[in-house]
Design an enzyme around this catalytic site. Structure first.
Site, PDB file in Angstrom:
ATOM      1  N   LYS A 139     -32.751  18.265 -34.773  1.00  0.00           N
ATOM      2  CA  LYS A 139     -31.866  17.507 -33.895  1.00  0.00           C
ATOM      3  C   LYS A 139     -32.530  17.472 -32.523  1.00  0.00           C
ATOM      4  CE  LYS A 139     -29.200  17.328 -30.962  1.00  0.00           C
ATOM      5  NZ  LYS A 139     -29.275  16.517 -29.678  1.00  0.00           N
ATOM      6  N   GLU A 173     -31.201  13.459 -27.467  1.00  0.00           N
ATOM      7  CA  GLU A 173     -30.848  12.048 -27.563  1.00  0.00           C
ATOM      8  C   GLU A 173     -31.363  11.243 -26.373  1.00  0.00           C
ATOM      9  OE1 GLU A 173     -27.261  14.158 -25.674  1.00  0.00           O
ATOM     10  OE2 GLU A 173     -28.917  14.583 -27.054  1.00  0.00           O
ATOM     11  N   SER A 205     -31.189  24.999 -21.948  1.00  0.00           N
ATOM     12  CA  SER A 205     -30.652  25.748 -20.815  1.00  0.00           C
ATOM     13  C   SER A 205     -29.988  27.040 -21.280  1.00  0.00           C
ATOM     14  CB  SER A 205     -29.624  24.891 -20.061  1.00  0.00           C
ATOM     15  OG  SER A 205     -28.471  24.697 -20.864  1.00  0.00           O
ATOM     16  N   CYS A 218     -39.712  24.518 -18.510  1.00  0.00           N
ATOM     17  CA  CYS A 218     -39.107  25.852 -18.453  1.00  0.00           C
ATOM     18  C   CYS A 218     -40.119  26.885 -17.973  1.00  0.00           C
ATOM     19  CB  CYS A 218     -38.540  26.249 -19.816  1.00  0.00           C
ATOM     20  SG  CYS A 218     -39.789  26.556 -21.075  1.00  0.00           S
ATOM     21  N   GLU A 232     -31.410  27.185 -11.924  1.00  0.00           N
ATOM     22  CA  GLU A 232     -32.598  26.527 -12.468  1.00  0.00           C
ATOM     23  C   GLU A 232     -32.495  25.047 -12.105  1.00  0.00           C
ATOM     24  OE1 GLU A 232     -35.125  26.204 -16.613  1.00  0.00           O
ATOM     25  OE2 GLU A 232     -32.946  26.140 -16.715  1.00  0.00           O
TER      26      GLU A 232
END
Length: 500
Positions: free
Chosen positions: A174, A177, A227, A282, A383
């Site tokens: 997945k 999107e 996240s 990241c 972040e």
């Protein structure tokens, strides 16, 4: 004309039937170029069923068959590097050279998977007792799933499914999107390489699709990168449903610069690591900790370099940094800069008003540099995931390390110094999963494992490398005794077996 991205299930493109669609925007123009199908729970069920059916034969296939397909796959990926990178640039916005680098880092894990035969070797102890042997083997889990982020739409999926299928599992991906097209191309090329139908499936979607995977009884394990709040949710939910989970979360990566460091090299590294891929990494350095009296000189050198960075569309070879993924994300990143001065920071560079001529509708933001940032400010605590670099000051090495270790994140960190003793002490004392010594972005090579500490990782396994192989397999120990043909039956013995 708007392109449509469908699911990839059972070895073919499958039209979305939920009636829900998501927009995909070209970040350089702000124009919606694509619509992506958002899966219903029933469509996720179809993908998992295809993977389960494929596992019946793939899970018992020979290592020679699996690695042969992966070698062919690696060649196809290499031949289509530019095509994959172009899709990344079109939907994520990163410059083409950076997108090519992303594909190259993903290929490292495909290459690791090609050598899976040595990683899956078991262990054998003979004669542990009279005519008794003990063997340890590793076997696949079954159907496994991966949920991947927008910032590396090709690399992070390739950190997951090549190892998973090499170990004998089947996979449901997945992807984000926001930039879905690269994932479909990866699946199509895998099919061309000979991967049997259903071994790799791609379902696009939002939280509905994610929750369906987390709850599905036929999904044995879930890999996630994203996240920290979502990583916590993935870990908690999937674990409660009896699944194995590796959930990699957010980061606030620090770079400690000691007084003896080569400041030109440190400034080069800070600019590259903070602003590359528009800070949407990241592993980006988002906080520089300057120790002692070097702070002013280091900030001046960083500013000098940052002001020379060319910002523009990822398709322009002259561009060194592209736009952010969405307008909403651009506005959120900008808010940290506009609010920094009120929270005590000195705004050395403010990139919030940046535009690119001819592409005014794009999601543009310039490079921002904040100095003398406090640890209780929003720009430091959160972040940001954008081209904003915070500089903090520390009087001593000990104060700098304590500042880093007080952070709730522990993904990556770096130290810049000429002192080997200080570097050795730092790598032992700092609380982070990946450490660079005069290396600003310490992403491990494929045959080591990637992962952080504290709120940067939820679960027991890092991703790829040996940890990846262990995550996608489970151990089994087989104890065997074959009586010698000359022996007569020993009769019943109710005592506990001994090793004599």
């Amino acid at each position: 004309m708007t392109k449509t991205v469908h699911h990839w299930i059972g070895g073919k493109s499958v039209e979305g039937t939920s009636g829900n669609w998501g927009p995909v925007t070209d970040p350089a123009t702000g124009v919606v170029t694509t619509r992506v199908a958002l899966a219903s729970t029933e469509e996720v069920d179809t993908a998992v069923a295809a993977a389960k059916a494929a596992y019946a034969t793939w899970g018992t296939s020979s290592l020679a068959q699996r690695t042969g397909i992966l070698f062919h796959y690696r060649a196809l990926l290499d031949a289509h590097r530019d095509e994959i990178a172009a899709l990344i640039t079109a939907e994520h916005g990163k410059v083409h050279s950076d997108a090519l680098g992303e594909v190259a880092r993903g290929l490292e894990i495909v290459e690791l998977a090609c050598g899976i035969t040595t990683q899956l070797k078991g262990e054998l102890s003979t004669q542990v007792s009279s005519r008794v042997d003990v063997a340890s083997i590793r076997q696949p889990l079954g159907v496994v799933a991966g949920i991947t982020p927008f910032n590396f739409p090709a690399m992070v999926p390739m950190w997951m499914f090549p190892l998973a299928v090499a170990c004998g599992n089947t996979f449901v991906l997945k992807p984000s999107e926001k930039d879905p097209s690269a994932a479909n191309l990866l699946a199509e090329l895998a099919s061309q390489a000979g991967l049997p139908d259903g071994v790799l499936n791609v379902v696009h979607g939002d939280k509905v699709a994610v929750d369906a995977l987390l709850a599905h009884p036929d999904v044995a394990a879930v890999s996630f990168v994203g996240s920290t709040p979502i990583a916590k949710y993935i870990h908690t939910t999937a674990s409660a449903n009896g699944k194995r989970v590796q959930a990699l979360g957010g980061a606030k990566n620090h770079m400690l610069v000691l007084p003896d460091a080569d400041l030109d090299a440190a400034a080069d590294a800070a600019v590259s690591a903070a602003y590359g891929s528009a800070g949407e990494r990241c592993m980006a350095i988002s906080a520089v900790v300057a120790v002692g009296a070097i702070g002013d000189e280091l900030v001046a050198k960083i500013r000098e370099r940052a002001e020379k960075i060319t910002i523009g569309p990822g398709t322009d070879p002259a561009s060194e940094m592209g736009p952010l993924i969405t307008a909403a994300h651009r506005d959120k990143v900008a808010s940290y800069v506009t609010g920094a001065a009120a929270q005590g920071a000195e705004v050395v560079l403010d990139g919030t008003g940046h535009t690119v001529a001819g592409h005014e509708g794009g999601h543009w933001i310039g490079l921002s540099l904040l100095d003398k940032v406090s640890t209780d400010s929003d720009a430091y605590r959160d972040e940001i995931f954008g081209p904003v670099l915070c500089v903090l000051r520390a009087d001593t090495y000990e104060e700098g390390v304590r500042l880093i270790n007080d952070s709730p994140y522990g993904n990556g960190t770096a130290v810049f110094t000429r002192d080997g003793g200080a570097a050795r002490r730092f790598q032992l004392e700092v609380q982070a999963g990946m450490v660079g010594v005069n290396v600003p972005i310490p992403v491990p090579v494929g045959y080591h494992s990637f992962g952080g500490w504290k709120d940067s990782l939820f679960g027991d396994h890092h991703i790829y490398g040996n940890d990846g192989v262990h995550f996608y397999t489970r151990g089994k120990v087989v104890t065997t005794r074959w009586p010698d043909p000359s022996e007569t039956p020993a009769g019943v013995d109710l005592g506990f077996p001994t090793s004599r």
